[in-house]
Each structure stands twice: as C-alpha cells, then as structure tokens.
Scaffold this motif. Structure first.
Motif, mmCIF file in Angstrom:
data_model
loop_
_atom_site.group_PDB
_atom_site.id
_atom_site.type_symbol
_atom_site.label_atom_id
_atom_site.label_comp_id
_atom_site.label_asym_id
_atom_site.label_seq_id
_atom_site.Cartn_x
_atom_site.Cartn_y
_atom_site.Cartn_z
ATOM 1 N N GLU A 135 0.843 -1.197 0.000
ATOM 2 C CA GLU A 135 0.000 0.000 0.000
ATOM 3 C C GLU A 135 0.877 1.245 0.000
ATOM 4 O OE1 GLU A 135 -3.908 -0.412 2.306
ATOM 5 O OE2 GLU A 135 -2.423 -1.518 3.511
ATOM 6 N N ILE A 136 0.419 2.259 -0.731
ATOM 7 C CA ILE A 136 1.158 3.520 -0.790
ATOM 8 C C ILE A 136 0.277 4.669 -0.321
ATOM 9 C CG2 ILE A 136 2.633 2.754 -2.688
ATOM 10 C CD1 ILE A 136 0.940 4.693 -4.481
ATOM 11 N N VAL A 137 0.920 5.778 -0.045
ATOM 12 C CA VAL A 137 0.254 7.036 0.267
ATOM 13 C C VAL A 137 0.816 8.076 -0.695
ATOM 14 C CG1 VAL A 137 0.023 8.885 1.977
ATOM 15 C CG2 VAL A 137 -0.088 6.502 2.709
ATOM 16 N N LEU A 138 -0.068 8.837 -1.325
ATOM 17 C CA LEU A 138 0.336 10.004 -2.106
ATOM 18 C C LEU A 138 0.137 11.206 -1.203
ATOM 19 C CD1 LEU A 138 -1.315 9.247 -5.557
ATOM 20 C CD2 LEU A 138 1.038 8.864 -4.875
ATOM 21 N N SER A 139 1.210 11.894 -0.921
ATOM 22 C CA SER A 139 1.156 13.016 0.011
ATOM 23 C C SER A 139 1.455 14.308 -0.742
ATOM 24 C CB SER A 139 2.196 12.809 1.118
ATOM 25 O OG SER A 139 2.293 13.954 1.937
ATOM 26 N N ALA A 140 0.528 15.260 -0.667
ATOM 27 C CA ALA A 140 0.746 16.568 -1.281
ATOM 28 C C ALA A 140 1.644 17.379 -0.363
ATOM 29 C CB ALA A 140 -0.579 17.291 -1.495
ATOM 30 N N ALA A 141 2.816 17.723 -0.858
ATOM 31 C CA ALA A 141 3.771 18.518 -0.091
ATOM 32 C C ALA A 141 3.959 19.842 -0.827
ATOM 33 C CB ALA A 141 5.082 17.768 0.064
ATOM 34 N N VAL A 142 2.992 20.728 -0.687
ATOM 35 C CA VAL A 142 2.899 22.031 -1.332
ATOM 36 C C VAL A 142 2.878 21.867 -2.848
ATOM 37 C CG1 VAL A 142 3.781 24.387 -1.450
ATOM 38 C CG2 VAL A 142 4.015 23.099 0.677
ATOM 39 N N ASN A 143 4.024 21.933 -3.507
ATOM 40 C CA ASN A 143 4.040 21.903 -4.971
ATOM 41 C C ASN A 143 4.603 20.608 -5.548
ATOM 42 O OD1 ASN A 143 6.601 22.379 -4.084
ATOM 43 N ND2 ASN A 143 7.043 24.023 -5.506
ATOM 44 N N ILE A 144 4.712 19.593 -4.706
ATOM 45 C CA ILE A 144 5.170 18.287 -5.173
ATOM 46 C C ILE A 144 4.271 17.198 -4.582
ATOM 47 C CG2 ILE A 144 7.586 19.002 -5.411
ATOM 48 C CD1 ILE A 144 8.158 17.445 -2.816
ATOM 49 N N ILE A 145 4.340 16.029 -5.153
ATOM 50 C CA ILE A 145 3.630 14.878 -4.614
ATOM 51 C C ILE A 145 4.679 13.861 -4.194
ATOM 52 C CG2 ILE A 145 2.052 12.977 -5.113
ATOM 53 C CD1 ILE A 145 0.730 14.818 -7.180
ATOM 54 N N GLU A 146 4.575 13.410 -2.949
ATOM 55 C CA GLU A 146 5.474 12.383 -2.445
ATOM 56 C C GLU A 146 4.757 11.042 -2.490
ATOM 57 O OE1 GLU A 146 7.957 15.039 0.815
ATOM 58 O OE2 GLU A 146 6.370 13.724 1.524
ATOM 59 N N ILE A 147 5.489 9.996 -2.843
ATOM 60 C CA ILE A 147 4.953 8.638 -2.839
ATOM 61 C C ILE A 147 5.660 7.882 -1.725
ATOM 62 C CG2 ILE A 147 4.638 6.514 -4.142
ATOM 63 C CD1 ILE A 147 4.861 8.230 -6.714
ATOM 64 N N TRP A 148 4.877 7.390 -0.770
ATOM 65 C CA TRP A 148 5.408 6.717 0.407
ATOM 66 C C TRP A 148 4.830 5.311 0.539
ATOM 67 C CZ3 TRP A 148 8.091 8.683 4.845
ATOM 68 C CH2 TRP A 148 8.410 10.051 4.807
ATOM 69 N N ASP A 149 5.572 4.426 1.138
ATOM 70 C CA ASP A 149 5.006 3.193 1.656
ATOM 71 C C ASP A 149 4.072 3.602 2.794
ATOM 72 O OD1 ASP A 149 5.157 0.113 2.115
ATOM 73 O OD2 ASP A 149 5.498 1.021 4.100
ATOM 74 N N LYS A 150 2.867 3.047 2.840
ATOM 75 C CA LYS A 150 1.856 3.471 3.810
ATOM 76 C C LYS A 150 2.354 3.375 5.251
ATOM 77 C CE LYS A 150 -3.000 2.713 5.059
ATOM 78 N NZ LYS A 150 -2.947 2.362 6.457
ATOM 79 N N GLU A 151 2.941 2.261 5.625
ATOM 80 C CA GLU A 151 3.414 2.095 7.005
ATOM 81 C C GLU A 151 4.538 3.079 7.333
ATOM 82 O OE1 GLU A 151 4.341 -1.920 8.092
ATOM 83 O OE2 GLU A 151 2.446 -2.678 7.272
ATOM 84 N N LYS A 152 5.454 3.289 6.393
ATOM 85 C CA LYS A 152 6.565 4.216 6.627
ATOM 86 C C LYS A 152 6.062 5.653 6.758
ATOM 87 C CE LYS A 152 10.312 1.437 5.299
ATOM 88 N NZ LYS A 152 9.864 0.428 6.195
ATOM 89 N N TYR A 153 5.056 6.016 5.945
ATOM 90 C CA TYR A 153 4.471 7.354 6.018
ATOM 91 C C TYR A 153 3.821 7.579 7.385
ATOM 92 C CZ TYR A 153 1.495 11.363 5.095
ATOM 93 O OH TYR A 153 0.880 12.582 5.170
ATOM 94 N N GLU A 154 3.020 6.616 7.809
ATOM 95 C CA GLU A 154 2.343 6.753 9.100
ATOM 96 C C GLU A 154 3.349 6.851 10.232
ATOM 97 O OE1 GLU A 154 -0.336 3.422 9.023
ATOM 98 O OE2 GLU A 154 -1.800 4.520 7.787
ATOM 99 N N GLN A 155 4.440 6.092 10.150
ATOM 100 C CA GLN A 155 5.486 6.161 11.176
ATOM 101 C C GLN A 155 6.171 7.531 11.163
ATOM 102 O OE1 GLN A 155 6.288 3.764 13.557
ATOM 103 N NE2 GLN A 155 7.411 5.490 14.390
ATOM 104 N N ALA A 156 6.452 8.060 9.965
ATOM 105 C CA ALA A 156 7.096 9.378 9.859
ATOM 106 C C ALA A 156 6.201 10.474 10.443
ATOM 107 C CB ALA A 156 7.440 9.684 8.407
ATOM 108 N N ILE A 157 4.900 10.380 10.176
ATOM 109 C CA ILE A 157 3.959 11.364 10.717
ATOM 110 C C ILE A 157 3.885 11.235 12.237
ATOM 111 C CG2 ILE A 157 1.510 12.026 10.813
ATOM 112 C CD1 ILE A 157 3.016 12.976 8.288
#
Length: 105
Positions: free
Chosen positions: A58-80
């Motif tokens: 599973e991935i997460v697309l994260s809007a970071a102002v003027n770019i889109i980041e693609i993260w592994d879902k678990e890694k994104y949740e851990q970073a947040i």
C-alpha cells in the motif's frame, strides 16, 4: 515540470567548489527519472525507486505544497507519528523566524 526546472535553476547556482554542495547535488538528483502516465492513467514506479523507498504493497500520495510524495503506507504513518511530538518546535523553527524577506527561514 516547471516546478522541477525552477528548483534545478536554484541548484545550478550552488558553488560546485564546495564539497557539501556537490554531495547535496549528487544525493538530491540520485535516481531522478521522468515517468509518464500510461494510456490507462497508471504510473509505473521504477523498480529501483520502489526498493529505495521500501514500498511494499500500500502507498500514500502526500501533497507537499508543490510536489507529490509517494510513500510506503506504514513508513508514512510512522514518519507522521514521529514528527507529531516535535511539530510545535519544528513549526517555530521553520515558520517563526524572520530570516528572509518573506519571514520564512
């Protein structure tokens, strides 16, 4: 693409005689690839970038102002989760300074 070109113009102004600038440029641009959307509207992430980002299923697309980041879902949740504890301090450091003409450090 215009955002990328503007960023690269800034990077091209860095003094290449400073080791830290060269190191930054090398690491920042490592793995850069132009990726196009296919006829069915899908985007194929190159295998080397999937491995680099440690993307599993599973991935997460994260809007970071003027770019889109693609993260592994678990890694994104851990970073947040990790960033939540220090967010007030981070916000003050980044947005609370008057170092620049726009007030952002």
């Amino acid at each position: 693409m215009s955002e990328w070109e503007a960023l690269m113009q800034r990077i091209n102004k860095l003094n290449r005689f400073k080791k830290k600038n060269n190191d930054f440029i090398r690491r920042f641009t490592a793995g850069v690839k132009v990726i196009e959307i296919d006829a069915t509207g899908r985007l194929l992430i190159p295998k080397d970038l999937v491995l680099f980002a440690d993307i599993s299923k599973e991935i997460v697309l994260s809007a970071a102002v003027n770019i889109i980041e693609i993260w592994d879902k678990e890694k994104y949740e851990q970073a947040i989760d990790d960033a939540t504890v220090d967010f007030a301090d981070l916000a003050e450091d980044v947005m609370g300074q008057d170092d620049d003409e726009d007030g952002i450090s």
